[in-house]
Design a protein around this motif. Structure first.
Motif, PDB file in Angstrom:
ATOM      1  N   ARG A   1       0.834  -1.204   0.000  1.00 59.83           N
ATOM      2  CA  ARG A   1       0.000   0.000   0.000  1.00 59.83           C
ATOM      3  C   ARG A   1       0.866   1.251   0.000  1.00 59.83           C
ATOM      4  NH1 ARG A   1      -4.436   2.147   4.449  1.00 59.83           N
ATOM      5  NH2 ARG A   1      -5.302   3.767   3.106  1.00 59.83           N
ATOM      6  N   SER A   2       0.587   2.148  -0.926  1.00 57.69           N
ATOM      7  CA  SER A   2       1.249   3.453  -0.987  1.00 57.69           C
ATOM      8  C   SER A   2       0.296   4.532  -0.498  1.00 57.69           C
ATOM      9  CB  SER A   2       1.704   3.768  -2.414  1.00 57.69           C
ATOM     10  OG  SER A   2       2.810   2.964  -2.782  1.00 57.69           O
ATOM     11  N   PHE A   3       0.857   5.624  -0.018  1.00 56.75           N
ATOM     12  CA  PHE A   3       0.066   6.723   0.531  1.00 56.75           C
ATOM     13  C   PHE A   3       0.311   8.026  -0.218  1.00 56.75           C
ATOM     14  CE2 PHE A   3       0.219   3.505   3.670  1.00 56.75           C
ATOM     15  CZ  PHE A   3      -0.978   3.573   4.349  1.00 56.75           C
ATOM     16  N   ALA A   4       1.042   7.960  -1.301  1.00 61.31           N
ATOM     17  CA  ALA A   4       1.272   9.108  -2.169  1.00 61.31           C
ATOM     18  C   ALA A   4       0.909   8.689  -3.587  1.00 61.31           C
ATOM     19  CB  ALA A   4       2.734   9.555  -2.100  1.00 61.31           C
ATOM     20  N   PRO A   5       0.466   9.623  -4.426  1.00 65.45           N
ATOM     21  CA  PRO A   5       0.023   9.249  -5.770  1.00 65.45           C
ATOM     22  C   PRO A   5       1.127   8.753  -6.683  1.00 65.45           C
ATOM     23  CG  PRO A   5       0.018  11.635  -5.487  1.00 65.45           C
ATOM     24  CD  PRO A   5       0.256  11.048  -4.136  1.00 65.45           C
ATOM     25  N   GLY A   6       2.377   9.059  -6.368  1.00 68.04           N
ATOM     26  CA  GLY A   6       3.475   8.627  -7.204  1.00 68.04           C
ATOM     27  C   GLY A   6       4.794   8.744  -6.466  1.00 68.04           C
ATOM     28  N   PRO A   7       5.900   8.317  -7.101  1.00 67.19           N
ATOM     29  CA  PRO A   7       7.211   8.383  -6.463  1.00 67.19           C
ATOM     30  C   PRO A   7       7.785   9.795  -6.507  1.00 67.19           C
ATOM     31  CG  PRO A   7       7.434   7.516  -8.670  1.00 67.19           C
ATOM     32  CD  PRO A   7       5.944   7.688  -8.437  1.00 67.19           C
ATOM     33  N   ASN A   8       8.868   9.970  -5.764  1.00 64.60           N
ATOM     34  CA  ASN A   8       9.696  11.188  -5.833  1.00 64.60           C
ATOM     35  C   ASN A   8       8.974  12.457  -5.397  1.00 64.60           C
ATOM     36  OD1 ASN A   8      11.887   9.663  -6.954  1.00 64.60           O
ATOM     37  ND2 ASN A   8      10.837   9.743  -8.934  1.00 64.60           N
ATOM     38  N   THR A   9       7.979  12.333  -4.504  1.00 65.33           N
ATOM     39  CA  THR A   9       7.279  13.531  -4.029  1.00 65.33           C
ATOM     40  C   THR A   9       8.233  14.507  -3.375  1.00 65.33           C
ATOM     41  OG1 THR A   9       5.226  12.291  -3.688  1.00 65.33           O
ATOM     42  CG2 THR A   9       5.472  14.367  -2.489  1.00 65.33           C
ATOM     43  N   LEU A  10       9.144  13.989  -2.556  1.00 66.47           N
ATOM     44  CA  LEU A  10      10.057  14.868  -1.820  1.00 66.47           C
ATOM     45  C   LEU A  10      11.061  15.562  -2.733  1.00 66.47           C
ATOM     46  CD1 LEU A  10      10.828  12.657   1.305  1.00 66.47           C
ATOM     47  CD2 LEU A  10       9.328  14.627   1.198  1.00 66.47           C
ATOM     48  N   ARG A  11      11.206  15.088  -3.967  1.00 69.70           N
ATOM     49  CA  ARG A  11      12.146  15.694  -4.903  1.00 69.70           C
ATOM     50  C   ARG A  11      11.477  16.697  -5.845  1.00 69.70           C
ATOM     51  NH1 ARG A  11      16.974  12.873  -4.804  1.00 69.70           N
ATOM     52  NH2 ARG A  11      16.887  10.681  -4.127  1.00 69.70           N
ATOM     53  N   SER A  12      10.169  16.809  -5.794  1.00 69.86           N
ATOM     54  CA  SER A  12       9.482  17.686  -6.742  1.00 69.86           C
ATOM     55  C   SER A  12       9.779  19.152  -6.434  1.00 69.86           C
ATOM     56  CB  SER A  12       7.976  17.447  -6.695  1.00 69.86           C
ATOM     57  OG  SER A  12       7.417  17.965  -5.494  1.00 69.86           O
ATOM     58  N   ARG A  13       9.788  19.965  -7.478  1.00 66.04           N
ATOM     59  CA  ARG A  13      10.064  21.397  -7.306  1.00 66.04           C
ATOM     60  C   ARG A  13       9.041  22.039  -6.385  1.00 66.04           C
ATOM     61  NH1 ARG A  13       7.880  25.644  -9.471  1.00 66.04           N
ATOM     62  NH2 ARG A  13       6.763  24.403 -11.030  1.00 66.04           N
ATOM     63  N   GLU A  14       7.762  21.636  -6.536  1.00 65.52           N
ATOM     64  CA  GLU A  14       6.706  22.234  -5.732  1.00 65.52           C
ATOM     65  C   GLU A  14       6.906  21.926  -4.243  1.00 65.52           C
ATOM     66  OE1 GLU A  14       5.347  21.602  -9.857  1.00 65.52           O
ATOM     67  OE2 GLU A  14       6.231  20.265  -8.334  1.00 65.52           O
ATOM     68  N   PHE A  15       7.284  20.688  -3.959  1.00 61.78           N
ATOM     69  CA  PHE A  15       7.490  20.316  -2.563  1.00 61.78           C
ATOM     70  C   PHE A  15       8.693  21.060  -1.978  1.00 61.78           C
ATOM     71  CE2 PHE A  15       8.839  17.930   1.071  1.00 61.78           C
ATOM     72  CZ  PHE A  15       7.684  17.376   1.603  1.00 61.78           C
TER      73      PHE A  15
END
Length: 352
Positions: free
Chosen positions: A155-169
């Motif tokens: 089970r994942s809790f984020a829509p996709g990988p690399n959330t912490l690396r996104s420019r917006e984050f």
């Protein structure tokens, strides 16, 4: 030092009422109340990834409130708790308002701090932070649901990988650092390098690694292929050790000794009402906890029960005793258990 001599701060608990709160699992709880299927049948009908994550789902099927925590913590000298957001689907600041209004601190442990929900990548994140701070003077941090696993059977809790690396984050995270709010980083273990990169970009920020990075499958097979045999589990452990050591080099990162009893780690779920013996847990979690103690040191470890999520595997007392036993065996009788079970949480969450 005996753990019974310490006034404990449980730095990671959850409170919910799926019948009155907008939670991810509210629909299921309401359905099972309206159409009361036998729990065993309901479990068999649930997706495998959900079954493996929760282990035994009864805690999610009804309220878990201060009196429930008091009963679970009976016999352990818990003075206060820190509430961590959990799957609230409405306006995130309303969870903070709701939990602060619960009857803590009368015949139950006090509510010492709150880490609310929200993501730095969302538009209006600074305004959300102000809403949390307005909702309660106890707000000390934010947690984002960013745990995402490449094994689609987990089970994942984020829509996709690399959330912490996104420019917006990364750009939005500045608002958190500016307000001196801690970031509760809950990730799966392969995402630990993303936490390290975040800490390097914002060295002034306090980051709390939840659950020692949740190495899914480290104790047994989960998902489609994770932890499928002893060799695979050894590889998971080795990668986790390397990534934890690199993260520990960031001085403002602390690690929560919590969630080590989550079923998704690969624990065998005992029959309901029969928690895993502490001696078994000591052997199982020992390699993880010893390495965390060696890399982060006793000044940057914080204990939390993660209740009721960890309840299928052990009791709150069992969790605390297992952690205290491993640390005492590893560091000797002079190990500062009062730091790990109380003082470090006081410092990190800025408690009076």
């Amino acid at each position: 030092m005996d753990i019974g001599d310490i006034r404990i701060i449980d730095a990671h608990i959850h409170q919910w009422d799926p019948f009155t709160n907008p939670r991810e699992f509210s629909g299921t709880a309401k359905l099972l109340r309206a159409v009361p299927l036998p729990l065993g049948l309901a479990v068999r009908l649930a997706p495998r990834r959900d079954r493996e994550f929760v282990g035994e789902p009864s805690a999610y099927m009804g309220p878990y409130l201060p009196a429930d925590y008091r009963a679970d913590a009976a016999g352990l000298p818990v003075e206060s708790v820190v509430h961590i957001e959990v799957e609230w689907t409405g306006a995130k600041s309303e969870e903070t308002r709701w939990v602060t209004a619960l009857p803590f601190g009368v015949d139950t442990p006090a509510l010492a701090a709150v880490s609310g929900g929200g993501s730095p990548s969302d538009p209006g994140f600074p305004e959300l932070l102000e809403a949390h701070l307005s909702a309660s003077p106890l707000v000390r941090g934010i947690r984002s649901m960013v745990a995402h696993h490449p094994d689609t059977g987990i089970r994942s809790f984020a829509p996709g990988p690399n959330t912490l690396r996104s420019r917006e984050f990364l750009d939005g995270f500045a608002a958190l650092a500016e307000r001196d709010l801690a970031f509760e980083a809950w990730v799966y273990s392969h995402q630990i390098p993303e936490v390290t990169a975040l800490a390097q970009r914002y060295p002034e920020a306090t980051i709390i690694l939840n659950h020692l990075g949740t190495p899914a499958g480290i104790f047994g097979p989960v998902g489609k292929h994770t932890g499928r045999d002893a060799e695979a589990r050894a590889g998971l452990l080795e990668r986790w050790r390397t990534d934890i050591a690199e993260l520990a080099e960031c001085p403002r990162v602390v690690a929560k000794v919590s969630g080590l009893m989550m079923p998704v780690l690969g624990h065998s779920v005992p029959r309901h009402g029969s928690p895993t013996p502490v001696r078994e847990l000591v052997d199982r979690i020992g390699p993880l906890l010893r390495h965390a103690a060696d890399t982060f040191g006793p000044d940057r470890l914080i204990w939390g029960s993660n209740f009721p999520v960890d309840r299928p595997i052990t009791s709150i007392t069992g969790s605390a005793e297992a952690v205290a036993t491993v640390l005492t065996q590893h560091l000797g009788d002079s190990v500062p258990l009062d730091k790990i079970f109380r003082a470090n949480a006081q410092r990190v969450y800025r408690l009076d």
